[in-house]
Design a protein around this motif. Structure first.
Motif, PDB file in Angstrom:
ATOM      1  N   GLU A  38     -23.321  15.967 -13.993  1.00 17.41           N
ATOM      2  CA  GLU A  38     -22.957  17.071 -14.869  1.00 17.41           C
ATOM      3  C   GLU A  38     -23.186  16.679 -16.331  1.00 17.41           C
ATOM      4  O   GLU A  38     -22.832  15.577 -16.753  1.00 17.41           O
ATOM      5  CB  GLU A  38     -21.491  17.458 -14.658  1.00 17.41           C
ATOM      6  N   ARG A  39     -23.744  17.606 -17.083  1.00 16.49           N
ATOM      7  CA  ARG A  39     -23.947  17.368 -18.515  1.00 16.49           C
ATOM      8  C   ARG A  39     -22.626  17.561 -19.259  1.00 16.49           C
ATOM      9  O   ARG A  39     -21.806  18.418 -18.913  1.00 16.49           O
ATOM     10  CB  ARG A  39     -24.992  18.327 -19.073  1.00 16.49           C
ATOM     11  N   ARG A  40     -22.432  16.751 -20.266  1.00 17.46           N
ATOM     12  CA  ARG A  40     -21.227  16.875 -21.086  1.00 17.46           C
ATOM     13  C   ARG A  40     -21.293  18.131 -21.953  1.00 17.46           C
ATOM     14  O   ARG A  40     -22.367  18.521 -22.410  1.00 17.46           O
ATOM     15  CB  ARG A  40     -21.073  15.636 -21.962  1.00 17.46           C
ATOM     16  N   TYR A  41     -20.116  18.750 -22.154  1.00 18.46           N
ATOM     17  CA  TYR A  41     -20.078  19.947 -22.993  1.00 18.46           C
ATOM     18  C   TYR A  41     -20.288  19.574 -24.461  1.00 18.46           C
ATOM     19  O   TYR A  41     -21.035  20.224 -25.183  1.00 18.46           O
ATOM     20  CB  TYR A  41     -18.735  20.656 -22.816  1.00 18.46           C
ATOM     21  N   ARG A  42     -19.605  18.514 -24.893  1.00 15.10           N
ATOM     22  CA  ARG A  42     -19.800  18.017 -26.255  1.00 15.10           C
ATOM     23  C   ARG A  42     -20.757  16.823 -26.219  1.00 15.10           C
ATOM     24  O   ARG A  42     -20.696  15.976 -25.329  1.00 15.10           O
ATOM     25  CB  ARG A  42     -18.464  17.593 -26.867  1.00 15.10           C
ATOM     26  N   GLU A  45     -26.509  14.832 -23.673  1.00 13.70           N
ATOM     27  CA  GLU A  45     -27.736  14.070 -23.840  1.00 13.70           C
ATOM     28  C   GLU A  45     -28.944  14.944 -23.549  1.00 13.70           C
ATOM     29  O   GLU A  45     -28.810  16.132 -23.260  1.00 13.70           O
ATOM     30  CB  GLU A  45     -27.728  12.857 -22.904  1.00 13.70           C
ATOM     31  N   ARG A  46     -30.116  14.337 -23.624  1.00 14.51           N
ATOM     32  CA  ARG A  46     -31.338  15.089 -23.348  1.00 14.51           C
ATOM     33  C   ARG A  46     -31.324  15.613 -21.921  1.00 14.51           C
ATOM     34  O   ARG A  46     -30.820  14.959 -21.009  1.00 14.51           O
ATOM     35  CB  ARG A  46     -32.554  14.189 -23.565  1.00 14.51           C
ATOM     36  N   LYS A  47     -31.886  16.796 -21.737  1.00 15.99           N
ATOM     37  CA  LYS A  47     -31.844  17.430 -20.427  1.00 15.99           C
ATOM     38  C   LYS A  47     -32.517  16.565 -19.381  1.00 15.99           C
ATOM     39  O   LYS A  47     -33.603  16.028 -19.587  1.00 15.99           O
ATOM     40  CB  LYS A  47     -32.529  18.803 -20.489  1.00 15.99           C
ATOM     41  N   ARG A  48     -31.870  16.452 -18.245  1.00 13.22           N
ATOM     42  CA  ARG A  48     -32.334  15.603 -17.154  1.00 13.22           C
ATOM     43  C   ARG A  48     -33.552  16.218 -16.477  1.00 13.22           C
ATOM     44  O   ARG A  48     -33.598  17.434 -16.246  1.00 13.22           O
ATOM     45  CB  ARG A  48     -31.191  15.419 -16.141  1.00 13.22           C
ATOM     46  N   ILE A  49     -34.535  15.371 -16.155  1.00 11.00           N
ATOM     47  CA  ILE A  49     -35.718  15.840 -15.442  1.00 11.00           C
ATOM     48  C   ILE A  49     -35.320  16.287 -14.044  1.00 11.00           C
ATOM     49  O   ILE A  49     -34.442  15.708 -13.399  1.00 11.00           O
ATOM     50  CB  ILE A  49     -36.780  14.729 -15.375  1.00 11.00           C
ATOM     51  N   ASP A  50     -35.962  17.331 -13.583  1.00 19.10           N
ATOM     52  CA  ASP A  50     -35.620  17.939 -12.301  1.00 19.10           C
ATOM     53  C   ASP A  50     -35.701  16.906 -11.175  1.00 19.10           C
ATOM     54  O   ASP A  50     -36.689  16.181 -11.031  1.00 19.10           O
ATOM     55  CB  ASP A  50     -36.583  19.096 -12.020  1.00 19.10           C
ATOM     56  N   ASP A  51     -34.636  16.851 -10.372  1.00 21.84           N
ATOM     57  CA  ASP A  51     -34.603  15.926  -9.237  1.00 21.84           C
ATOM     58  C   ASP A  51     -35.635  16.286  -8.175  1.00 21.84           C
ATOM     59  O   ASP A  51     -35.913  15.469  -7.292  1.00 21.84           O
ATOM     60  CB  ASP A  51     -33.209  15.921  -8.605  1.00 21.84           C
ATOM     61  N   ARG A  52     -36.181  17.461  -8.229  1.00 24.58           N
ATOM     62  CA  ARG A  52     -37.208  17.849  -7.255  1.00 24.58           C
ATOM     63  C   ARG A  52     -38.529  17.133  -7.518  1.00 24.58           C
ATOM     64  O   ARG A  52     -39.336  16.959  -6.602  1.00 24.58           O
ATOM     65  CB  ARG A  52     -37.421  19.369  -7.333  1.00 24.58           C
ATOM     66  N   LYS A  53     -38.749  16.691  -8.761  1.00 23.99           N
ATOM     67  CA  LYS A  53     -40.020  16.076  -9.133  1.00 23.99           C
ATOM     68  C   LYS A  53     -39.981  14.552  -9.054  1.00 23.99           C
ATOM     69  O   LYS A  53     -40.955  13.922  -8.630  1.00 23.99           O
ATOM     70  CB  LYS A  53     -40.403  16.511 -10.550  1.00 23.99           C
TER      71      LYS A  53
END
Length: 285
Positions: A38-42, A45-53
């Motif tokens: 889960e991404r932090r609300y505050r 960090e940079r958006k995580r690359i899709d786990d599908r790739k």
């Protein structure tokens, strides 16, 4: 889905999926097992690359043997360091063991497993790195060159049930009990899960009476060739499936030679290859 065309000798063309492409059916099995992130609300960090790739990037490195930093960006799998970190993360979370349990359950439900007998064998692979590791040692059959051993446990059809690795100097018999005790309970049919095979077949490298007693205590009948006795036991007609399973396991180039310094990363590649061989056995994947 990426496909490439293979010409046949009879003039008919057939399509074959690239081994690093994860099918939609297999991804539907893998996705629920992935650890949640889960991404932090505050301060996100940079958006995580899709786990599908990223799994396909890891598989590309596994099958081609390419170095991580040379992973082609045009494939869309992410950078090599990203795929390396994702593989380390999933290895620490125990993803591959969970996936193996699910695939074994599905194979048993499809009547693709035979626990009437199991076979065990090992294979030595040279190591170019990790010489200070506990799972790299001098080979007794290759002029003491450093290497590791891959130990496999298969069912009667040659389907891999358990895979592990040790140093090249370790005796095969040291992995007999860890392999049989590490076999997970296999479900897929009504009744109690299956975990213990009926008969155990092995070559002379596993010849020791104390280990035969240990197998008897677990309800397993050992058929192990004895040292000093002539050939003619006929075990080769049964044990050949283990050698075939090792050949399939070493199909990916990354497992033919150990390039990883860390034991956990080499084990991650080994367990991932085990998962892919199990998926190949199931007709739905």
């Amino acid at each position: 889905m990426e496909l490439y065309v293979i010409p046949c000798f009879v003039g008919v063309t057939m399509t074959r999926r690239k081994p690093w492409v994860v099918s939609d059916e297999l991804w539907a099995v893998i996705e629920p097992l992935l650890p949640k992130h889960e991404r932090r609300y505050r301060y996100p960090e940079r958006k995580r690359i899709d786990d599908r790739k990223t799994p396909q990037g890891v598989l590309f490195v596994l099958y081609t043997g390419i170095q991580w930093e040379y992973l082609p960006q045009e494939l869309g799998f992410g950078s090599g360091p990203t795929c390396w970190r994702r593989l380390a993360e999933w290895q620490e979370a125990g993803l591959w063991e969970e996936l193996q349990r699910v695939l074994l359950d599905r194979l048993r439900a499809a009547d693709r497993l035979d626990f009437s007998r199991v076979t065990v064998d090992s294979s030595h692979v040279p190591a170019k790195r990790g010489r200070s590791s506990t799972k790299v040692g001098p080979s007794p059959v290759d002029r003491a060159r450093p290497g590791s051993k891959h130990h496999v446990l298969t069912d009667a059809h040659g389907t891999l049930l358990r895979v592990s690795h040790t140093g090249g100097h370790r005796n095969d018999i040291t992995q007999l009990l860890p392999l049989v005790d590490g076999l997970p309970p296999v479900r897929g049919k009504r009744g109690r899960p299956r975990r213990t095979p009926r008969t155990w077949y092995a070559d002379r490298g596993y010849d020791h009476d104390s280990y035969r007693c240990c197998l008897h205590q677990r309800g397993i009948v050992p058929n192990i060739a004895r040292r000093g006795e002539p050939h003619g036991s006929g075990l080769g007609r049964i044990r050949w499936v283990a050698e075939t399973a090792i050949a399939w396991l070493h199909g990916p180039r990354r497992l033919r030679t150990r390039w990883e310094v860390r034991d956990d990363m080499h084990d991650a590649f080994l367990q991932l290859a085990h998962c892919m061989t199990l998926a190949r056995k199931h007709p739905a994947f």
